[in-house]
Write a protein that holds these residues in place. Structure first.
Motif, PDB file in Angstrom:
ATOM      1  N   LYS A 149      38.309  -5.918 -33.823  1.00 50.80           N
ATOM      2  CA  LYS A 149      37.044  -5.555 -33.829  1.00 50.80           C
ATOM      3  C   LYS A 149      36.258  -5.343 -34.651  1.00 50.80           C
ATOM      4  CE  LYS A 149      36.327   0.179 -34.055  1.00 50.80           C
ATOM      5  NZ  LYS A 149      36.661   1.393 -34.019  1.00 50.80           N
ATOM      6  N   GLN A 150      36.407  -5.547 -35.721  1.00 53.00           N
ATOM      7  CA  GLN A 150      35.099  -5.948 -36.460  1.00 53.00           C
ATOM      8  C   GLN A 150      34.643  -7.167 -36.489  1.00 53.00           C
ATOM      9  OE1 GLN A 150      36.916  -6.702 -40.390  1.00 53.00           O
ATOM     10  NE2 GLN A 150      37.178  -3.882 -40.724  1.00 53.00           N
ATOM     11  N   VAL A 151      34.570  -8.140 -35.798  1.00 48.61           N
ATOM     12  CA  VAL A 151      34.430  -9.477 -35.516  1.00 48.61           C
ATOM     13  C   VAL A 151      33.609  -8.803 -33.853  1.00 48.61           C
ATOM     14  CG1 VAL A 151      34.527 -11.556 -33.971  1.00 48.61           C
ATOM     15  CG2 VAL A 151      36.186 -10.873 -36.141  1.00 48.61           C
ATOM     16  N   ILE A 152      33.849  -7.875 -33.357  1.00 43.17           N
ATOM     17  CA  ILE A 152      34.149  -7.678 -31.528  1.00 43.17           C
ATOM     18  C   ILE A 152      32.709  -6.943 -32.407  1.00 43.17           C
ATOM     19  CG2 ILE A 152      33.533  -6.637 -29.894  1.00 43.17           C
ATOM     20  CD1 ILE A 152      36.850  -7.160 -30.249  1.00 43.17           C
ATOM     21  N   MET A 153      32.170  -6.162 -33.095  1.00 44.90           N
ATOM     22  CA  MET A 153      30.884  -5.472 -33.034  1.00 44.90           C
ATOM     23  C   MET A 153      30.244  -5.980 -34.027  1.00 44.90           C
ATOM     24  SD  MET A 153      31.659  -2.463 -31.668  1.00 44.90           S
ATOM     25  CE  MET A 153      31.147  -1.428 -32.388  1.00 44.90           C
ATOM     26  N   GLN A 154      30.730  -7.193 -34.832  1.00 42.79           N
ATOM     27  CA  GLN A 154      29.631  -7.960 -35.941  1.00 42.79           C
ATOM     28  C   GLN A 154      28.602  -8.677 -34.020  1.00 42.79           C
ATOM     29  OE1 GLN A 154      31.124 -10.512 -37.937  1.00 42.79           O
ATOM     30  NE2 GLN A 154      29.225 -11.464 -38.266  1.00 42.79           N
ATOM     31  N   LYS A 155      29.938  -9.127 -32.985  1.00 40.67           N
ATOM     32  CA  LYS A 155      28.844  -9.909 -32.480  1.00 40.67           C
ATOM     33  C   LYS A 155      27.963  -9.355 -30.955  1.00 40.67           C
ATOM     34  CE  LYS A 155      28.927 -13.716 -29.052  1.00 40.67           C
ATOM     35  NZ  LYS A 155      28.190 -14.903 -29.841  1.00 40.67           N
ATOM     36  N   LEU A 156      28.735  -8.134 -31.058  1.00 38.50           N
ATOM     37  CA  LEU A 156      27.962  -7.166 -30.521  1.00 38.50           C
ATOM     38  C   LEU A 156      26.635  -6.573 -30.928  1.00 38.50           C
ATOM     39  CD1 LEU A 156      30.396  -4.622 -28.306  1.00 38.50           C
ATOM     40  CD2 LEU A 156      29.078  -6.572 -27.497  1.00 38.50           C
ATOM     41  N   ARG A 157      26.682  -6.455 -31.869  1.00 40.46           N
ATOM     42  CA  ARG A 157      25.321  -6.793 -32.659  1.00 40.46           C
ATOM     43  C   ARG A 157      24.376  -7.585 -32.686  1.00 40.46           C
ATOM     44  NH1 ARG A 157      28.323  -3.448 -36.577  1.00 40.46           N
ATOM     45  NH2 ARG A 157      28.738  -6.117 -37.604  1.00 40.46           N
ATOM     46  N   GLU A 158      24.644  -8.814 -33.071  1.00 39.37           N
ATOM     47  CA  GLU A 158      24.657 -10.243 -33.161  1.00 39.37           C
ATOM     48  C   GLU A 158      23.901 -10.000 -30.836  1.00 39.37           C
ATOM     49  OE1 GLU A 158      26.856 -13.357 -33.232  1.00 39.37           O
ATOM     50  OE2 GLU A 158      26.836 -13.063 -35.698  1.00 39.37           O
ATOM     51  N   ILE A 159      24.291  -9.830 -30.436  1.00 40.07           N
ATOM     52  CA  ILE A 159      23.609 -10.123 -28.749  1.00 40.07           C
ATOM     53  C   ILE A 159      23.241  -9.465 -28.477  1.00 40.07           C
ATOM     54  CG2 ILE A 159      24.552  -9.859 -26.472  1.00 40.07           C
ATOM     55  CD1 ILE A 159      27.005 -10.213 -26.762  1.00 40.07           C
ATOM     56  N   GLU A 160      22.979  -7.657 -29.319  1.00 44.16           N
ATOM     57  CA  GLU A 160      21.789  -7.011 -29.082  1.00 44.16           C
ATOM     58  C   GLU A 160      20.826  -7.351 -29.716  1.00 44.16           C
ATOM     59  OE1 GLU A 160      23.486  -3.205 -30.857  1.00 44.16           O
ATOM     60  OE2 GLU A 160      24.183  -2.245 -28.126  1.00 44.16           O
ATOM     61  N   GLY A 161      20.551  -8.186 -30.977  1.00 43.91           N
ATOM     62  CA  GLY A 161      19.951  -8.236 -31.680  1.00 43.91           C
ATOM     63  C   GLY A 161      18.864  -9.822 -31.305  1.00 43.91           C
ATOM     64  N   GLU A 162      19.464 -10.271 -30.493  1.00 42.88           N
ATOM     65  CA  GLU A 162      19.104 -11.317 -29.861  1.00 42.88           C
ATOM     66  C   GLU A 162      18.447 -10.822 -28.211  1.00 42.88           C
ATOM     67  OE1 GLU A 162      21.707 -14.046 -28.891  1.00 42.88           O
ATOM     68  OE2 GLU A 162      22.379 -14.748 -30.593  1.00 42.88           O
ATOM     69  N   PHE A 172      30.202  -9.942 -22.772  1.00 41.55           N
ATOM     70  CA  PHE A 172      30.854  -8.754 -24.078  1.00 41.55           C
ATOM     71  C   PHE A 172      32.624  -9.223 -23.839  1.00 41.55           C
ATOM     72  CE2 PHE A 172      34.018  -5.577 -24.489  1.00 41.55           C
ATOM     73  CZ  PHE A 172      33.598  -4.944 -26.119  1.00 41.55           C
ATOM     74  N   VAL A 173      33.258 -10.150 -22.525  1.00 44.21           N
ATOM     75  CA  VAL A 173      34.660  -9.981 -22.691  1.00 44.21           C
ATOM     76  C   VAL A 173      34.758 -11.456 -23.206  1.00 44.21           C
ATOM     77  CG1 VAL A 173      36.262 -11.518 -21.049  1.00 44.21           C
ATOM     78  CG2 VAL A 173      34.884  -8.793 -19.570  1.00 44.21           C
ATOM     79  N   GLU A 174      33.789 -13.033 -23.191  1.00 42.22           N
ATOM     80  CA  GLU A 174      33.923 -14.080 -23.877  1.00 42.22           C
ATOM     81  C   GLU A 174      34.231 -13.578 -25.432  1.00 42.22           C
ATOM     82  OE1 GLU A 174      31.130 -17.805 -24.701  1.00 42.22           O
ATOM     83  OE2 GLU A 174      30.499 -16.569 -22.978  1.00 42.22           O
ATOM     84  N   ALA A 175      32.669 -12.167 -25.959  1.00 36.71           N
ATOM     85  CA  ALA A 175      32.877 -12.860 -27.731  1.00 36.71           C
ATOM     86  C   ALA A 175      34.247 -11.687 -27.678  1.00 36.71           C
ATOM     87  CB  ALA A 175      32.019 -11.177 -27.990  1.00 36.71           C
ATOM     88  N   LEU A 176      35.012 -10.829 -26.829  1.00 34.07           N
ATOM     89  CA  LEU A 176      36.225 -10.352 -27.152  1.00 34.07           C
ATOM     90  C   LEU A 176      37.692 -10.899 -27.067  1.00 34.07           C
ATOM     91  CD1 LEU A 176      37.741  -7.765 -27.711  1.00 34.07           C
ATOM     92  CD2 LEU A 176      37.997  -7.159 -25.064  1.00 34.07           C
ATOM     93  N   GLU A 177      37.189 -11.801 -25.925  1.00 35.18           N
ATOM     94  CA  GLU A 177      38.737 -13.017 -26.469  1.00 35.18           C
ATOM     95  C   GLU A 177      38.276 -14.113 -27.537  1.00 35.18           C
ATOM     96  OE1 GLU A 177      39.371 -13.664 -21.300  1.00 35.18           O
ATOM     97  OE2 GLU A 177      37.642 -15.199 -22.537  1.00 35.18           O
ATOM     98  N   THR A 178      37.416 -14.207 -27.509  1.00 30.28           N
ATOM     99  CA  THR A 178      37.307 -15.200 -29.088  1.00 30.28           C
ATOM    100  C   THR A 178      37.697 -14.324 -29.994  1.00 30.28           C
ATOM    101  OG1 THR A 178      35.362 -16.152 -27.771  1.00 30.28           O
ATOM    102  CG2 THR A 178      34.936 -15.959 -30.294  1.00 30.28           C
ATOM    103  N   LYS A 217      23.836  -0.482 -22.700  1.00 30.91           N
ATOM    104  CA  LYS A 217      23.209  -1.713 -23.346  1.00 30.91           C
ATOM    105  C   LYS A 217      22.575  -2.723 -22.766  1.00 30.91           C
ATOM    106  CE  LYS A 217      25.923   0.352 -27.447  1.00 30.91           C
ATOM    107  NZ  LYS A 217      26.361   0.143 -28.427  1.00 30.91           N
ATOM    108  N   ARG A 218      22.390  -3.038 -21.440  1.00 32.47           N
ATOM    109  CA  ARG A 218      22.638  -4.000 -20.479  1.00 32.47           C
ATOM    110  C   ARG A 218      23.114  -4.706 -20.805  1.00 32.47           C
ATOM    111  NH1 ARG A 218      16.035  -3.632 -21.445  1.00 32.47           N
ATOM    112  NH2 ARG A 218      16.842  -2.897 -23.823  1.00 32.47           N
ATOM    113  N   ILE A 219      24.521  -5.502 -21.500  1.00 26.93           N
ATOM    114  CA  ILE A 219      24.646  -6.600 -21.971  1.00 26.93           C
ATOM    115  C   ILE A 219      25.591  -6.957 -20.974  1.00 26.93           C
ATOM    116  CG2 ILE A 219      26.436  -8.054 -23.756  1.00 26.93           C
ATOM    117  CD1 ILE A 219      25.765  -5.320 -25.767  1.00 26.93           C
ATOM    118  N   LYS A 220      25.746  -7.679 -20.200  1.00 29.03           N
ATOM    119  CA  LYS A 220      26.270  -8.208 -19.079  1.00 29.03           C
ATOM    120  C   LYS A 220      27.850  -8.390 -19.618  1.00 29.03           C
ATOM    121  CE  LYS A 220      22.939 -11.432 -16.769  1.00 29.03           C
ATOM    122  NZ  LYS A 220      23.049 -12.441 -15.982  1.00 29.03           N
TER     123      LYS A 220
END
Length: 379
Positions: free
Chosen positions: A112-125, A24-30, A17-20
């Motif tokens: 998991k829900q927060v992580i997936m939302q963050k991932l969608r935000e990152i992919e969208g950005e 992802f680790v930062e989003a997961l920790e948060t 997904k070309r996400i560093k």
């Protein structure tokens, strides 16, 4: 401890997904910190650290040492901190590791829900950052859904809308179709990037020619002007500084292969390719292609012109519902009045009869040019 495949999965995510991985680790920790605090009700700030080298996750409760406490959750007074250890000073962080054994399934699901939302935000950005470079460009997209007359397409995992006014008259779409569109506008809205695409603007045809004609893409041929009534006719003026290059011929291609490919994409829309020139009278005459113009009279101050054509060319020069003349005016930037040659002769005869002493002809304020050269049918 966590599953041994967890961190390799992060690396696979980075590749696919070309996400560093670090993002992802930062989003997961948060996300885990938020979920744990909600689940455990800890009255302190929570920090989560992912430790790939140990294949584990650690949880810490912490407070920052301050002179005056304003936020009890994140801050602790120097006096209270020194009750724990005399070494603490202003600005230090008092922290303790806490157990994650009570971090149950409900909290994990929330994380998991927060992580997936963050991932969608990152992919969208990321998709928006990539797509923002394509404004005013041609892209291929997939039709995802139809809502009334609106067509929604997917570009780089982002949704774009093709409004009714941006669809050609003969466009018919089905879910799953791959179509070319022109990225008309991109802006950030409350619900994320809003993308408007079009198949009717002149830029759509211009980009098609850039794809089909290498000489245009490489700058050897320049599209000086282009106008369009989508689904019916396009007029395009082309020019090249290279005297060895025929700009019209290059755009038409061998046996019309290049222009025919574009006409096919446009579902039969007619295309007039006109050689541009800086002589206004000659350019006006050429702009009325496929009709042949024998004379142009122009008023420079008013930027208006009268084009004289043979009587049998009048309907061709004007076009259906005035379309050809209207596009010619837009292409040149001049007001163009098309008249038959017979009307010119009639006017001359009337003037000669009314005043035998005056010279027959046109007013001195008008400049005139005669076109004897066969301009050819560029349709």
């Amino acid at each position: 401890m966590i599953n041994k495949d967890f961190f390799p999965a992060l690396e696979a995510l980075e590749s696919e997904k070309r996400i560093k991985k670090a993002v992802f680790v930062e989003a997961l920790e948060t996300a885990l910190a938020i979920a744990y605090k909600k689940h455990a009700g800890v009255p302190k700030a929570i920090e989560v650290r992912l430790l790939p080298e140990r294949n584990t996750i650690k949880f810490f409760a912490y407070q920052t040492v301050v002179e005056e406490v304003e936020n009890k959750e994140k801050e602790i007074s120097l006096e209270d901190a020194r009750l724990i250890s005399r070494k603490y000073k202003i600005g230090d962080r008092v922290q303790e590791e806490i157990s994650s054994k009570e971090f149950g399934r409900i909290a994990a699901q929330a994380a998991k829900q927060v992580i997936m939302q963050k991932l969608r935000e990152i992919e969208g950005e990321m998709a928006y950052a990539e797509l923002s470079q394509k404004e005013d460009e041609l892209v291929t997209c997939i039709v995802r859904r139809l809502d009334g007359k609106n067509v929604y397409v997917e570009i780089n995992k982002l949704e774009a809308v093709l409004n009714p006014q941006d669809q050609m008259p003969n466009d018919r779409f089905h879910v799953g179709d791959r179509i070319k569109v022109y990225v008309k506008k991109i802006k950030i809205g409350q619900k994320g990037p809003q993308i408007v695409v079009s198949r009717t603007v002149s830029g759509f045809v211009k980009r098609l020619f850039e794809l089909e004609v290498p000489e245009i893409a490489h700058g050897i041929i320049t599209i000086k002007s282009i106008v369009r009534e989508a689904g019916y006719r396009t007029k395009m003026a082309v020019y090249s500084d290279d005297k060895d290059v025929d700009p019209v011929g290059a755009c038409v291609g061998n046996r019309g292969m290049r222009v025919n490919a574009i006409v096919s994409e446009l579902d039969g829309e007619k295309i007039d390719i006109i050689p541009w020139c800086d002589d206004a009278l000659e350019f006006i005459a050429r702009s009325l292609s496929p009709a042949k113009v024998v004379m142009v009279q122009a008023n420079d101050e008013e930027r208006s012109a009268r084009a004289i054509v043979m009587d049998d060319m009048l309907s061709l020069a004007i076009g259906k519902d005035g379309q050809n003349a209207r596009l010619a005016a837009k292409l040149t930037g001049w007001k163009i009045d098309v008249k038959p040659y017979s009307s010119l002769r009639a006017t001359a005869d009337e003037e000669e009869a009314a005043s035998a002493e005056s010279d027959a002809g046109l007013d001195d304020s008008l400049s005139t040019d005669i076109f004897e050269e066969d301009l050819g049918d560029l349709e």
